[in-house]
Design an enzyme around this catalytic site. Structure first.
Site, PDB file in Angstrom:
ATOM      1  N   GLN A  13      15.316 -29.484  12.969  1.00  0.00           N
ATOM      2  CA  GLN A  13      16.249 -30.227  13.811  1.00  0.00           C
ATOM      3  C   GLN A  13      17.553 -29.458  14.052  1.00  0.00           C
ATOM      4  O   GLN A  13      18.384 -29.896  14.850  1.00  0.00           O
ATOM      5  CB  GLN A  13      16.586 -31.574  13.160  1.00  0.00           C
ATOM      6  CG  GLN A  13      15.389 -32.484  12.974  1.00  0.00           C
ATOM      7  CD  GLN A  13      15.721 -33.706  12.138  1.00  0.00           C
ATOM      8  OE1 GLN A  13      16.872 -33.968  11.788  1.00  0.00           O
ATOM      9  NE2 GLN A  13      14.690 -34.482  11.810  1.00  0.00           N
TER      10      GLN A  13
ATOM     11  N   HIS B  27      18.860 -33.641   9.740  1.00  0.00           N
ATOM     12  CA  HIS B  27      19.994 -34.577   9.703  1.00  0.00           C
ATOM     13  C   HIS B  27      21.341 -33.868   9.666  1.00  0.00           C
ATOM     14  O   HIS B  27      22.098 -33.946   8.709  1.00  0.00           O
ATOM     15  CB  HIS B  27      19.853 -35.541   8.512  1.00  0.00           C
ATOM     16  CG  HIS B  27      18.731 -36.504   8.658  1.00  0.00           C
ATOM     17  ND1 HIS B  27      18.616 -37.652   7.904  1.00  0.00           N
ATOM     18  CD2 HIS B  27      17.634 -36.506   9.485  1.00  0.00           C
ATOM     19  CE1 HIS B  27      17.520 -38.305   8.248  1.00  0.00           C
ATOM     20  NE2 HIS B  27      16.906 -37.617   9.204  1.00  0.00           N
TER      21      HIS B  27
ATOM     22  N   GLU C 272      20.508 -48.171  14.030  1.00  0.00           N
ATOM     23  CA  GLU C 272      21.663 -49.047  14.185  1.00  0.00           C
ATOM     24  C   GLU C 272      22.532 -48.644  15.366  1.00  0.00           C
ATOM     25  O   GLU C 272      22.713 -47.448  15.637  1.00  0.00           O
ATOM     26  CB  GLU C 272      22.537 -49.015  12.928  1.00  0.00           C
ATOM     27  CG  GLU C 272      21.870 -49.541  11.677  1.00  0.00           C
ATOM     28  CD  GLU C 272      22.787 -49.507  10.466  1.00  0.00           C
ATOM     29  OE1 GLU C 272      22.342 -49.925   9.383  1.00  0.00           O
ATOM     30  OE2 GLU C 272      23.951 -49.065  10.600  1.00  0.00           O
TER      31      GLU C 272
ATOM     32  N   TYR D   9      29.591 -47.923   6.417  1.00  0.00           N
ATOM     33  CA  TYR D   9      28.480 -48.517   7.165  1.00  0.00           C
ATOM     34  C   TYR D   9      27.221 -48.706   6.326  1.00  0.00           C
ATOM     35  O   TYR D   9      26.185 -49.097   6.868  1.00  0.00           O
ATOM     36  CB  TYR D   9      28.249 -47.713   8.447  1.00  0.00           C
ATOM     37  CG  TYR D   9      29.395 -47.956   9.403  1.00  0.00           C
ATOM     38  CD1 TYR D   9      29.318 -48.932  10.377  1.00  0.00           C
ATOM     39  CD2 TYR D   9      30.601 -47.265   9.265  1.00  0.00           C
ATOM     40  CE1 TYR D   9      30.394 -49.200  11.218  1.00  0.00           C
ATOM     41  CE2 TYR D   9      31.691 -47.533  10.088  1.00  0.00           C
ATOM     42  CZ  TYR D   9      31.573 -48.502  11.059  1.00  0.00           C
ATOM     43  OH  TYR D   9      32.652 -48.781  11.866  1.00  0.00           O
TER      44      TYR D   9
ATOM     45  N   TYR E  38       9.631 -43.505   4.271  1.00  0.00           N
ATOM     46  CA  TYR E  38       8.418 -43.078   4.969  1.00  0.00           C
ATOM     47  C   TYR E  38       7.158 -43.355   4.162  1.00  0.00           C
ATOM     48  O   TYR E  38       6.058 -43.386   4.707  1.00  0.00           O
ATOM     49  CB  TYR E  38       8.538 -41.604   5.341  1.00  0.00           C
ATOM     50  CG  TYR E  38       9.643 -41.376   6.355  1.00  0.00           C
ATOM     51  CD1 TYR E  38       9.490 -41.768   7.675  1.00  0.00           C
ATOM     52  CD2 TYR E  38      10.847 -40.808   5.972  1.00  0.00           C
ATOM     53  CE1 TYR E  38      10.505 -41.588   8.599  1.00  0.00           C
ATOM     54  CE2 TYR E  38      11.877 -40.622   6.883  1.00  0.00           C
ATOM     55  CZ  TYR E  38      11.694 -41.020   8.195  1.00  0.00           C
ATOM     56  OH  TYR E  38      12.713 -40.852   9.102  1.00  0.00           O
TER      57      TYR E  38
END
Length: 384
Positions: free
Chosen positions: A97, A159, A253, A263, A274
Site C-alpha cells: 500500500q 496503513h 467510519e 476516536y 480478518y
C-alpha cells in the site's frame, strides 16, 4: 486521562479481543435510504494509462497533477497525459500500500507555487509517512525538501494514511495509519500511529494543538485513535473537518474531526478481525471516545478519497459527502443533515471500478481516480 492509562486500556482491550473466540458475523447491516433527490450523471474518461493513481490537484488555468502510487507525479494538460513525469519528486517506498500518496497545492499557490506531497519513505523493515514541499514550475518540482517524517518506524507496507488538507488558518492536516500490525499504538500519544497531525507549512507543530500539553504527547498530534485515514476534507462553507477511515471486516467510519478527540481504535470498534474474531468487546463509544457519524456494516467498503460537494453543477448534492470505495467499487454520496448521515446513494456501482480519490473541480464537476494498473481519471457531469 493520562497517556499511560490510555495506552494500558488499549492493551487491555486488545487482550480481550485476542481472547474472544472466532464468531459468526451476526452484526446487522447498517443501511441508509436512497436520497429523495438526485441527478442523472454522465461519466466521461478524460485520461487513462495511469499506474495506480492516488491523488489529484487542479492547477490554475486547467492543468492537473496526479500522483501514481508507484512514485511518479503526472501532468495532465489540455485533456491529455504528458508523457514525461514531473521531475523533482522524492524517492518513495513503493511497497504494497506504500508509495506516493497525496498532492495538494498551498492556499496561496498562485504566489508561492508551493506543492505538498505525502509519501512512504524508508525500507520494508523501517518506514514512515513523510511530507515533502517543493515549488512547481512547468513540469518540475524545484527546491524540494522533506519537511516532516512520522515517528512510527514500522515494518511492512500497510496503513500509511497519507491525505493532506489545509485548514482556514493556513495550517495543514496530515492523516496517518496504525501500521496494521501496530494497532494498539493508535492509543499511544508518544508516537504517530493512528493519528492526524496538524502542522505549520514548514512541518513544525502548529500552535494550539490541544494535546501538546499532555505529558509525553507529541506536540503535532491533532486527533488519535484512528485505524487508517485515507479521506479528509474541510467544508468550505462551515469549516467542519470530515474524515473517514478503514475498518477491518466492517466498521469503516465517517467522522467529524475535532482537535484533541480520541476516536477509539482499537478499544472501540464494530469491525471484526480478518480471522472473524472480535477485536474488542466494545462497540459503543461512550464519553471517552468520539462516535462516528456513519459506519459501514457488516462489510467494509474500504473508503478512500473524500470530497464535500459545493458547486452549481449538482445543486441537489450541496453539502453531501462524496466517498470513494475500493472494495465496494462505487462512489458513495452520503447526505448529511444536522450532522447526521440520513441517506446514501451508490454511483458508478455497475462499472467494477476501485475508486481511489474524488475531487470537486473548479468547474463544479466531480473528478474521480480509479485504482488500477491502468487507472483512469473520470469526470462526472449532469446528464440532462
Amino acid at each position: 486521562m493520562a497517556i499511560t492509562a490510555i495506552y494500558r486500556s488499549a492493551l487491555a482491550a486488545a487482550g480481550l479481543g485476542l481472547l474472544a473466540a472466532a464468531c459468526a458475523d451476526n452484526r446487522e447491516a447498517v443501511e441508509l435510504p436512497e436520497p429523495a433527490t438526485g441527478h442523472a450523471v454522465s461519466v466521461e474518461t478524460l485520461v487513462d494509462g495511469l499506474e495506480h493513481p492516488w491523488g489529484l490537484a487542479f492547477l490554475p488555468g486547467g492543468d492537473m497533477l496526479v500522483t501514481e502510487r508507484t512514485g511518479q507525479l503526472r501532468l495532465i494538460r489540455d485533456g491529455a497525459l504528458v508523457e514525461a513525469p514531473v521531475s523533482g519528486v522524492p524517492e518513495v517506498l513503493a511497497l504494497s500500500q506504500g508509495g506516493l500518496f497525496d498532492v495538494v497545492l498551498a492556499p496561496d499557490f498562485e504566489e508561492t507555487r508551493e506543492v505538498y506531497l505525502s509519501f512512504a519513505s524508508g525500507t520494508a523493515r523501517s518506514n514512515n509517512t513523510a511530507l515533502y514541499r517543493a515549488r512547481y514550475e512547468d513540469g518540475a518540482l524545484l527546491d524540494g525538501e522533506v519537511i516532516w517524517t512520522s515517528q512510527m518506524d514500522k515494518t511492512g507496507g500497510a496503513h500509511f494514511g497519507g491525505r493532506i488538507a489545509f485548514m482556514g488558518d493556513g495550517t495543514l492536516l496530515l492523516t496517518l495509519g496504525d501500521g496494521f500490525e501496530f494497532r494498539e499504538e493508535a492509543q499511544n500519544l508518544a508516537n504517530h500511529f493512528g493519528a492526524i497531525v496538524r502542522l505549520n507549512r514548514d512541518g513544525s507543530p502548529a500552535s494550539g494543538n490541544p494535546l501538546a500539553g499532555e505529558d509525553g504527547a507529541l506536540a503535532d498530534i491533532w486527533t488519535y485513535g484512528h485505524r487508517n485515514v485515507q479521506g479528509i476534507a474541510i467544508d468550505p462553507e462551515t469549516g467542519v473537518v470530515w474524515a473517514h477511515e478503514h475498518g477491518p471486516r466492517g466498521g469503516d467510519e465517517l467522522n467529524i474531526i475535532e482537535g484533541g478527540h480520541n476516536y477509539g481504535w482499537p478499544i472501540v470498534t464494530s469491525g471484526l478481525d480478518y480471522s472473524g474474531a472480535r477485536i474488542s468487546p466494545f462497540a459503543e463509544h461512550g464519553d471517552e471516545y468520539t462516535a462516528p457519524v456513519r459506519e459501514w456494516l457488516p462489510n467494509s467498503i474500504a473508503p478512500s478519497g473524500l470530497a464535500i460537494y459545493r458547486g452549481g453543477a449538482f445543486p441537489n448534492w450541496n453539502g453531501d459527502m462524496l466517498i470513494g470505495a475500493l472494495a465496494g467499487q462505487a462512489l458513495h454520496r452520503v447526505v448529511i443533515a444536522d450532522g447526521e448521515a440520513v441517506a446514501e446513494e451508490k454511483l458508478l456501482a455497475d462499472e467494477g471500478l476501485r475508486i481511489r480519490d474524488v475531487r470537486i473541480g473548479l468547474d463544479g464537476l466531480v473528478y474521480v481516480l480509479t485504482d488500477h494498473a491502468n487507472g483512469a481519471l473520470l469526470r462526472l457531469s449532469p446528464a440532462d
